[in-house]
Scaffold this active site. Sequence first.
Site, PDB file in Angstrom:
ATOM      1  N   GLU A 114       0.826  -1.217   0.000  1.00 50.09           N
ATOM      2  CA  GLU A 114       0.000   0.000   0.000  1.00 50.09           C
ATOM      3  C   GLU A 114       0.853   1.257   0.000  1.00 50.09           C
ATOM      4  O   GLU A 114       1.767   1.413   0.805  1.00 50.09           O
ATOM      5  CB  GLU A 114      -0.903   0.003   1.231  1.00 50.09           C
ATOM      6  CG  GLU A 114      -1.774   1.248   1.342  1.00 50.09           C
ATOM      7  CD  GLU A 114      -2.636   1.237   2.590  1.00 50.09           C
ATOM      8  OE1 GLU A 114      -3.447   2.175   2.754  1.00 50.09           O
ATOM      9  OE2 GLU A 114      -2.497   0.309   3.418  1.00 50.09           O
ATOM     10  N   HIS A 116      -8.820   0.089  -0.079  1.00 54.20           N
ATOM     11  CA  HIS A 116      -9.151   0.624   1.229  1.00 54.20           C
ATOM     12  C   HIS A 116     -10.103   1.787   0.980  1.00 54.20           C
ATOM     13  O   HIS A 116      -9.689   2.878   0.602  1.00 54.20           O
ATOM     14  CB  HIS A 116      -7.905   1.093   1.988  1.00 54.20           C
ATOM     15  CG  HIS A 116      -7.223  -0.012   2.719  1.00 54.20           C
ATOM     16  ND1 HIS A 116      -6.188   0.202   3.605  1.00 54.20           N
ATOM     17  CD2 HIS A 116      -7.448  -1.353   2.725  1.00 54.20           C
ATOM     18  CE1 HIS A 116      -5.802  -0.953   4.116  1.00 54.20           C
ATOM     19  NE2 HIS A 116      -6.550  -1.904   3.588  1.00 54.20           N
TER      20      HIS A 116
END
Length: 427
Positions: A226, A286
């Site tokens: 990420e 997310h």
Amino acid sequence: MEPTILQGYELAKQLYAKHGIDVDQALRQLEKIKISVHCWQGDDVKGFLFRDQELTGGISVTGNYPGAARTPQELRMDLEEAFRLIPGKHKVNLHAIYADTQEKPDLDELEPRHFEPWVAWAREQGLGLDFNPTCFSHEKSKDGFTLSHPDPDIRKFWIEHCKASRRISAYFGEQLGQTCVTNVWVPDGYKDVPVDRMSPRIRLKESLDEVFAEPLNPAHHLDAVESKLFGIGSEAYVVGSHEFYMGYGLQNNKLICLDAGHFHPTETISNKLSSLALFAEGLLLHVSRPMRWDSDHVVVMDDELLDIGRELVRGGLLEKTHIGLDFFDASINRVAAWVIGTRNTLKALLRAFLEPVDELKKAELDGDYTARLALTEEFKAYPFGAVWDYYCASQGVPVRETWLEQVRTYEREVLSKREQAAAPAQL
């Protein structure tokens, strides 16, 4: 089921059927979707290993609404309450600091046994688990660097923590029969402009290579990486930028995680999905709501959330995309925050399932942009709400805002009492 809900559903089915949309099939598709609900909304990202440790890593939680979970038992109780109000069966996303154990392991010493109560609970509830190494709020991350730290001993500590996290993830997947996605995010970066941007990225790449060296069964475990544009304390430079992780993920067959709050305030992730999906092993989302800086607000059904849903459905990307939530708001009831964010994410997907995608694609291919625009706009007023109400009722969860009274009852009977007593000892 109330007759009015059923009547509304039947009328909606007739309207959608005129455009070849099978509403029953849309609900069957929606029922397959598993949203990974993040545990850290329930206690403001404190966890249970180092509860007195200051929250660091460019993360900030504001507000002091009563009732935050203080133990793993309380957090699981709150999650159960939220899931009673959310249709479908989903997953829970854990950070490493949420270990449920009477031992005092450091992060590099964590093992599956430290999470056994979570596994037993998830099995009982019919839920899956996802996981994250916690590379923040620790003595060895206080200077803002972890996997790219110039000190090899500190770097080794974080490598061992991430290795341990992957093994825990594989255990979750094996025990629960649902693949566990473990997402690596580190806060490493500088507050002001650095002289050397390359060396930290070389160290991060080498660390990740070591972290991922152990092969694990992909049926049990998947790796994700990420990125972040900036954070509090890393405003000028983040080692793990979007370009870094996009390159690393593509080269090493890792899921690429896109967090809606990790880009420029005017930049959206929905437009990135179709491009990355062509080349990436898979995607992890997310879903959050950015509002200036690196804020993670409760997800609302805004244009970007709707566009994310549309891109996933129109592009046929759901098979290779894992959907998780990431927000933390301590200014409102934390259970309500989970319910609002998860229900909104599901609503956005339902709206996408109820679009005449084939008809729209044909109009576009034929150059009939008038029809494309007209249908897209008219379908915004189609009665997806009647379909959503039916879905909630058929799943045994409250219809429309009636869930709020249940949360208020839970607040009066459970959450408010936490403020009146010291935190209980963990069992």
